[in-house]
Write an enzyme that holds these catalytic residues in place. Structure first.
Site, PDB file in Angstrom:
ATOM      1  N   SER A 568      69.213  67.297  66.970  1.00  0.00           N
ATOM      2  CA  SER A 568      70.537  66.897  67.472  1.00  0.00           C
ATOM      3  C   SER A 568      71.566  66.768  66.346  1.00  0.00           C
ATOM      4  O   SER A 568      71.258  66.360  65.222  1.00  0.00           O
ATOM      5  CB  SER A 568      70.478  65.577  68.236  1.00  0.00           C
ATOM      6  N   TYR A 581      70.457  56.471  69.252  1.00  0.00           N
ATOM      7  CA  TYR A 581      69.928  57.830  69.352  1.00  0.00           C
ATOM      8  C   TYR A 581      69.999  58.540  68.001  1.00  0.00           C
ATOM      9  O   TYR A 581      69.032  59.184  67.567  1.00  0.00           O
ATOM     10  CB  TYR A 581      70.735  58.599  70.397  1.00  0.00           C
TER      11      TYR A 581
END
Length: 683
Positions: A568, A581
């Site tokens: 990510s 996250y």
């Protein structure tokens, strides 16, 4: 015993569907034969019907419709029964000799449709027998009788005068003439037993010919059962120590097979394991080295299985390195033996200059079972099926006598027969053929796209997801041989079990895409410890568990591999209120680099894909709305807010993973898939 499955109502439905009764009933009984593995297996056997066709001038022409090359009886349709002019075929019986190439050319020249598949190599056998319907099966119980040293004397008392007997002749013109001659000796026979080939039956109706196949096979089965000695094989004493697990054995075998020819550029193989009480009795037999090397059940098997298996010793748990050495040595000896076998028989003018590949197709492992070996999961499964029937039939043959197949020169002639070699001509393999790929989080939008992308490249695909049912559904949609599996990637036992199942199913794993993850949002100063720990479990420690097991299996294989992590954009360019996250994802980026550093010497490449703003189960419509608001953008501008001004899709991410799987000299790399985000540029 085999059951006669003829059903009048089913037969009538076939006639309704296909209209022409001759063709319809030929299709019907071909399906009945093809779907009984004790009669026909994987494209074997052939059937025919003599009927009438109409030419362009409305003339009625007698034709033989016979199974075409490449068709499977279990699935055959009318287009798989090419029509050949019968009168032209019958004229050939006058000849004394006919080469295989001339025969095939003649068959094609007399097709009613030039675009039809090439008729079976046994077309003339069907033509020379006068009955309307002819069925040729590889009936296993009959083969237990004819694959014997004294097969004719053993076979005749079983069938009496119901069949004629034809000794072994290679398929083609000579066999057809011999079969016709034997039939004319006694036209009252219901069939012919062909030495090493199986059973031919015939009749004026499809029902009669099919029924005779079942009845004659069952006579053989009854004889074997009544005269069977027990035990068939005397077992070796197995080691007192525990036998190693199949999940450990398979990667070692797979690695030895891959690297025996070229260690720096291993050519991988897919494995398919089988085991049963019968197989264990067979592989543990004291005389295994002798009876397992007496050849195949029928000449047809040679093209898929080779004449001899690779035989490995008992693999003891805790002694895997010793088993690796023994396996490597056995594979080297097998390859050398095959090349010597080729050289012994390479004086024939029709023999190719180069041998076929020398890799075994069947491996027998004492104490465990057998492996089918192929270039794909489908091919490995076919070989394993054939190996199981071989074990079954050799056992039956040994129970009543002594199994004997073709001698070595006959085997070589069949294996290098030009008409069989045609079956091996394939197009160039896809780029990732022979590779096994695992995708975690595979049931989601990105995961399923990754699975599809690898399948298109020819790989065998495993879709793993917490939702096992959905994983299985995605796998079925991707590819017939794809595997769906439930796995909690945060659970050590679940991950170990997943990798064991992959090794059991395919023999090992080559590319692992650690993709599972999910996102939680909120200010980092107020996020709860429980939530942050939960995020670390899934977005960091799960990747560690997957990578650990990937390394374990890849090191057993010793053929390198690729571990690819989905990290990510947050790992590079953290966003506001997204620390729960982004922080574990940043740790995962460091994890990828550490694995690349420590396992380059194992030829394991470790790379990462840094994607951003992909519509998926993670980035839902609600999440898009929330992130757009956090950045004070419209949803459209948020999704296409990059240098290229376009939205990035799951397919774009999938292609990045495929790129890394193919980048054989790249490791420790991060590929960005975000359309161009200056803030996320790597520095």
């Amino acid at each position: 015993m085999i059951q006669n499955l003829w059903n009048d109502a089913d037969a009538a439905r076939y006639v309704t569907k296909y209209h022409d009764p001759d063709i319809a009933l030929r299709i019907y009984t071909s399906h009945l034969l093809g779907r009984e593995p004790r009669l026909v297996l994987h494209g074997g056997g052939n059937t025919s019907v003599k009927t009438i066709a109409t030419d362009l001038f409305e003339n009625k022409i007698a034709v033989l419709r016979v199974k075409g090359s490449g068709w499977d009886l279990s699935l055959i349709e009318p287009s798989g029964l090419p029509a050949v002019q019968l009168e032209s075929l019958l004229r050939l019986e006058q000849l004394e000799q006919l080469s295989d190439e001339s025969m095939v050319n003649y068959l094609r020249a007399n097709l009613m449709d030039s675009a039809a598949p090439t008729p079976s190599v046994e077309t003339l056998l069907h033509a020379f027998l006068p009955h309307k319907y002819v069925d040729h099966s590889h009936a296993l119980d009959v083969l237990a009788l004819v694959d014997q040293e004294d097969c004719e004397n053993l076979t005749r008392p079983v069938f009496g005068n119901r069949v004629g007997y034809v000794p072994y002749i290679m398929p083609g013109f000579s066999l057809a003439k011999a079969a016709a001659s034997e039939y004319r000796r006694d036209p009252q026979v219901e069939g012919l037993v062909l030495g090493k080939h199986g059973l031919v039956t015939f009749g004026d109706t499809a029902r009669k010919s099919y029924a005779r196949t079942v009845e004659l096979n069952n006579l053989a089965a009854d004889f074997v059962q009544k005269n069977r000695r027990r035990p068939v094989f005397i077992s070796l004493t197995r080691p007192r120590k525990e036998i190693a697990s199949q999940a450990d054995i398979a990667p070692i075998l797979r690695g030895c097979l891959a690297s025996v020819i070229e260690k720096d550029s291993p050519k991988r193989w897919i494995l398919d394991f089988r085991c049963s009480d019968l197989i264990r009795e067979f592989v543990n037999g004291e005389g295994l080295m002798e009876y397992a090397n007496r050849g195949t059940l029928t000449p047809d098997y040679l093209i898929r299985t080779k004449a001899s298996p690779l035989i490995l010793p008992f693999p003891e748990a805790g002694a895997l390195e010793e088993f690796r050495r023994e396996t490597g040595s056995a594979v080297v000896d097998y390859v050398a033996g095959y090349r010597t076998y080729f050289e012994r028989h390479n004086s024939r003018p029709t023999t190719p200059e180069l041998p076929l590949d020398s890799i075994p197709r069947i491996t027998l492992v004492r104490g465990c079972g057998l492996f089918g070996i192929g270039k794909s999961a489908e091919e490995a499964a076919i070989v394993a099926d054939l190996a199981e029937t071989w074990v079954d039939t050799v056992t039956a043959a040994e129970a009543i006598g002594r199994f004997r197949s073709l001698d070595e020169s006959e085997q070589f002639a069949m294996e290098y027969w030009s008409l069989e070699q045609v079956k091996l001509r394939t197009l160039c393999e896809p780029r990732l053929a022979r590779h096994v790929v695992l995708v975690t989080g595979g049931a989601g939008t990105i995961g399923s796209a990754i699975g599809r992308a690898f399948a298109r490249e020819g790989a065998e695909v495993v879709i793993a997801d917490l939702d096992g049912e959905k994983a299985a559904e995605v796998a079925r949609a991707i590819k017939g041989t794809a595997m769906g599996a439930a796995c909690d990637v945060t659970n050590t036992e679940s991950v170990r079990s997943l990798f064991d199942r992959i090794c059991e199913r395919f023999g090992g794993v080559d590319i692992v895409v650690s993709n599972a993850g999910t996102a939680w949002s909120g200010p980092i100063a107020t996020v709860t410890d429980d939530l942050l720990r939960k995020s670390f479990e899934l977005n960091f420690f799960a990747h560690q568990l997957i990578a650990q097991n990937a390394v374990r299996v890849m090191r057993l294989q010793k053929t390198g591999g690729a571990i690819l992590l989905n990290i990510s954009k947050q790992a590079i360019n953290p966003g506001p209120n997204f620390g729960a996250y982004g922080i574990p994802k940043a740790a995962t980026l460091a994890l990828a680099r550490q694995y690349a550093l420590e396992h380059g010497h194992d030829k394991i490449r470790v790379n990462a894909v840094n994607a951003d703003r992909i519509r998926s189960g993670l980035l839902t419509d609600d999440m898009i709305r929330s992130r757009a608001q956090a950045r004070r953008l419209s949803e459209r501008d948020y999704m296409s807010g990059n240098l290229l001004g376009c939205e990035v899709t799951a397919e774009d991410v999938a292609q990045a993973f495929v790129h890394h799987a193919l980048a054989m000299k790249t490791t420790g790399d991060v590929t960005t898939v975000d359309g161009g985000n200056v803030a996320a540029f790597l520095r």
